[in-house]
Motif scaffolding. Structure first.
Motif, PDB file in Angstrom:
ATOM      1  N   MET A  95     -53.448 -28.895  -5.888  1.00 33.02           N
ATOM      2  CA  MET A  95     -52.262 -29.186  -6.706  1.00 33.02           C
ATOM      3  C   MET A  95     -51.245 -28.043  -6.664  1.00 33.02           C
ATOM      4  O   MET A  95     -50.047 -28.300  -6.451  1.00 33.02           O
ATOM      5  CB  MET A  95     -52.674 -29.536  -8.139  1.00 33.02           C
ATOM      6  N   VAL A 154     -48.054 -36.092  -2.013  1.00 29.46           N
ATOM      7  CA  VAL A 154     -49.509 -36.159  -2.120  1.00 29.46           C
ATOM      8  C   VAL A 154     -50.065 -37.296  -1.273  1.00 29.46           C
ATOM      9  O   VAL A 154     -51.113 -37.153  -0.649  1.00 29.46           O
ATOM     10  CB  VAL A 154     -49.974 -36.321  -3.579  1.00 29.46           C
ATOM     11  N   THR A 210     -55.500 -34.594  -6.625  1.00 28.72           N
ATOM     12  CA  THR A 210     -54.048 -34.724  -6.559  1.00 28.72           C
ATOM     13  C   THR A 210     -53.608 -36.188  -6.611  1.00 28.72           C
ATOM     14  O   THR A 210     -52.469 -36.519  -6.272  1.00 28.72           O
ATOM     15  CB  THR A 210     -53.488 -34.102  -5.259  1.00 28.72           C
TER      16      THR A 210
END
Lengths: 372, 295
Positions: A239, A314, A326
């Motif tokens: 992340m 993502v 994520t």
């Protein structure tokens, strides 16, 4: 375009000018209809359609196959088995939400909302954050859709991590680059340039850049004797890596808005401060910060709304992995509809995301009235 | 300033020194910013470098910022292998059509809202403004269903129409036309011109700066659109360059074709980078009026 522009109805033309021909309303609608038709059909109607679809079990593979199931989709999102209530469940997020209460009270004091609105909002916030969010599955219980909470939580996490970083760096760069000169102009161009890349080019560059064997970052780590990290395959680092990628991509956008804001600040204020012997920090604190108030609120709101819609980075770089670290809201909505073929459920979730985001914009409009 | 200064000429020297010091610090700060900007742009330079490097060299080393034995073979690969040229063309068509229609429809609607007093305006304008709050990415599921019901997916108009429906352009044009003084239009009216004629011959030319800014901004956003093309255009031949390039990034182990992949990235960015170099000012203006409601 030098006029100051506000979000109000455009001004009506003066009376002598009011009647161009007998068929003024007719010509107005003739100008408007082409846009309005497309607008109603492809922007407003889908919202209605989402509401309808949310009540159905609607099959992607055969779109004529649908069953009315009432609120079941919403039950699946918000409920689970063996539900219980705890005062301390996810207390960090809930306290964050309750920080809205002083904001509301301040807005009332400044007269931007009515007493009734204040009471309704405070009660609403307490109901959602203090009470409703304490509900969770107890022992042996589980959410009907734990991925819903996981993915919306990740979107929130991304928003909370990226907004201060992107807004802060945008502001810092704008202040540093707010001076005349060709070189400065060129530097501004360099910082802004990544913004024009598409998300697929962004991910192409950064997936390889972050890759421990092919990327520059891994090479830099090795050159100082550190073990390269596989950022995107690491539940802790994935992340933050997405946040850094997004920061690189979009900080130029905020830089531009802050530069425009800085240029609106009256230069004579700084000159007066110089005469009074103010130092740089004092000038920043007492002139720049208040002068940028409107711009900052605008940038923060735009940033939050953009962050809530995070998907491409993502989806292409990690597919939501590793281990769901994520996976974000839009990905869950997309996969529910287009991989699990449940259009009704995925519409219900879109609607939830929609309501949250519209709520944020409305709050911004209400609580941070544009001043001077 | 180590020497004691008492006499007037020497004081001047210290002042000059202080000035020089400040200048020095300012230069140092600029140097720091310069280095930061160069680092900032490295990822893009790297993409260009890899795209110009032969793939057999890339199998050994991918960390050069200057291409080793530069070649254009990756770019000839873009043209001869795969669907990239087709995707590029698709993007050109969709982006061109979207931009053109956004300009026409926004200018017309903005003109009506700004310059004509008519029944229903008090209802219609807030209705359009309300659309500014509808987040672009939130409503793709119902939109998908609408196009699926009439079997219109994998077409150019399915890709373009939802974009054209955006109210931002109308908002910008309304603000622009509202700011034009009445005398301008009055003159045309006295000459007996119709509304339409006044709009096309007087108002539109005046709006050129606003229209350019809107055009550049729309072009960039449409070219880079990802979610809607991803769900609507599912046949490989109908991919846009953005979704097409994303589809090529699926299997990561292909470091053997890294150069060819990066060349596709360069091709996908080229139109926007060129536009950016030419119209940077207008793009930046589009951003500030588009998001801040100011210009």
């Amino acid at each position: 375009m030098t006029a100051t522009v506000e979000r109000t109805s455009p001004e009506v033309t003066p009376s002598a000018f009011r009647r161009w021909t007998a068929s003024d309303s007719f010509s107005a609608w003739a100008f408007l209809i082409p846009f309005l038709v497309i607008y109603l059909l492809f922007l407003l109607y889908p919202v209605v359609q989402a509401v309808i679809m949310g009540f159905f079990d609607w099959d992607f593979l055969d779109i004529s196959d649908r069953t009315f199931i009432g609120l079941e989709n919403y039950g699946r999102m918000f409920w689970g088995t063996n539900m219980t209530w705890d005062a301390t469940h996810i207390w960090q997020w809930r306290i964050l939400g309750l920080l809205g209460v002083p904001l509301i009270i301040r807005a009332k004091r400044r007269g931007s909302i009515t007493r009734t609105a204040m009471i309704a909002l405070v009660v609403g916030l307490i109901a959602v954050f203090a009470i409703a969010m304490g509900v969770h599955p107890g022992v042996d219980g589980r959410w009907y859709d734990s991925q819903f909470w996981g993915s919306f939580g990740n979107t929130l996490l991304f928003t909370v991590m990226s907004t201060p970083a992107i807004v802060g760096l945008g502001l810092a760069l704008a202040i540093a680059l707010n001076r005349p000169g060709r070189l400065v102009g060129f530097l501004r161009t360099l910082f802004f340039a990544p913004y024009v890349l598409s998300v697929a080019v962004l991910t192409l560059i950064w997936a390889f850049l972050l890759n421990p064997t092919t990327g520059l970052i891994g090479a830099a780590f090795e050159s100082v004797g550190l073990e390269p990290i596989n950022w995107l395959n690491n539940t802790t680092w994935a992340m933050p890596a997405i946040v850094v990628t997004t920061l690189w991509w979009t900080v130029g956008f905020n830089l531009v808005l802050f530069l425009a804001g800085l240029q609106d600040i009256d230069k004579s204020q700084y000159e007066a401060a110089d005469i009074d012997g103010a130092n740089g920090w004092e000038k920043f604190q007492f002139i720049t910060v208040p002068g940028l108030r409107r711009t900052t609120l605008l940038v923060v709101t735009l940033q939050i709304i953009a962050s809530f819609q995070i998907f491409g980075q993502v989806f292409i770089m990690t597919r939501g992995g590793p281990n769901g670290a994520t996976r974000v809201a839009i990905q869950h909505i997309y996969e529910s509809g287009f991989r699990d073929f449940e259009l009704g459920y995925s519409s219900a979730m879109s609607l939830f995301l929609f309501v949250v985001m519209v709520g944020i914009s409305v709050l911004q409009f209400k609580f941070f009235p544009e001043e001077g | 300033m180590t020497t004691a200064t008492t006499t007037p000429p020497r004081t001047q020297t210290t002042e000059e020194r202080a000035h020089r010091n400040r200048k020095m610090r300012s230069r140092l700060f600029m140097a720091f910013l310069f280095v930061a900007a160069i680092i900032w742009i490295i990822p893009m330079v790297w993409m260009f470098s890899l795209s110009l490097t032969p793939n057999n060299i890339l199998q050994l080393d991918t960390t050069n910022l200057l291409p080793q034995s530069p070649t254009l073979e990756n770019f000839s690969d873009v043209i001869s292998v795969g669907l990239t040229p087709r995707w590029f063309l698709n993007s050109m068509i969709v982006t061109g059509v979207t931009t053109l229609f956004t300009l026409i429809l926004s200018a017309m609607a903005g003109y009506a809202f700004a310059r004509i007093d008519f029944k229903g305006k008090k209802l219609a304008y807030p209705l359009v403004l309300a659309g500014l709050m509808v987040p672009k990415e939130a409503m793709f599921v119902p939109l998908f269903l609408m196009f699926a019901e009439v079997e219109q997916h994998n077409t150019f108009h399915a890709l373009a129409l939802p974009r054209i429906a955006a109210p931002l352009g109308v908002f910008i044009m309304t603000q622009f036309f509202t700011a034009i003084p009445n005398e301008v239009e009055e003159a045309a009216r006295v000459d007996g011109a119709t509304r339409w004629k006044t709009f096309t011959t007087v108002m539109l030319p005046m709006a050129a700066p606003a229209l350019t800014a809107l055009a550049i901004f729309t072009f960039v956003l449409t070219w880079n659109d990802f979610l809607w093309p991803l769900v609507s255009a599912t046949q490989r031949e109908m991919f846009t360059i953005t979704t097409g390039l994303a589809s090529l990034q699926g299997n990561f182990a292909q470091a053997t074709e890294l150069g060819a992949l990066m060349a596709r990235g360069v091709v996908a960015s080229l139109p926007l980078l060129i536009l950016f170099v030419i119209f940077q000012r207008q793009l930046i203006r589009g951003i500030s009026i588009g998001s801040g409601g100011k210009g």
